[in-house]
Design an enzyme around this catalytic site. Structure first.
Site: not given
Ligand code: AMP
Length: 114
Positions: A87, A94-95, A100-102
């Site tokens: 994201n 995006q939080s 980062h890759l989920h």
């Protein structure tokens, strides 16, 4: 970077549920999993968003995906299938502002995502 929760995981200040680590990459299970396998794969170096990636990071981004492949294999979801998501900024949800890759898998996914 100070006050970045993922940097604190890299430094060891916060202990993640780690599934993989090398010199440049860390992978750990998401605190609030959205699927039976939900792993976050991050560069150890702080990069806030996809918008901050540079040409020199091409290999590093590739390593995130190769790590996802290995984690999926270790979790036994390679053949069934899985999803990778990164994201970027507010509208994408995006939080945490450390790239980062989920990796999500272990259940059927719908499309398009919400
Ligand atoms: P995003 O919304 O794409 O920025 O994803 C951030 C993800 O980080 C969410 O799925 C959160 O559940 C996850 N997360 C936040 N804090 C932690 C933590 N301390 N350990 C593991 N995952 C976390």
């Amino acid at each position: 970077m100070e006050n970045c929760i993922f940097c604190k995981m890299v430094s060891g200040e916060i202990e993640p549920d780690k599934v993989y680590e090398d010199e440049d990459v860390l992978a750990f299970r998401d605190l609030n999993p959205q699927a039976p396998t939900h792993v976050l794969i991050i560069p150890k170096r702080h990069i806030s968003t996809i918008n901050d990636l540079e040409d020199v990071d091409a290999g590093l981004v590739g390593r995130l995906y190769l790590t996802a492949k290995e984690v999926a294999r270790n979790d036994g979801i390679s053949e069934r299938g899985y999803r990778t998501v990164m994201n970027c900024n507010a509208e994408a949800g995006q939080s945490v502002f450390h790239v980062h890759l989920h990796l999500l898998g272990g259940r059927a996914m719908s499309w398009p995502p919400g």
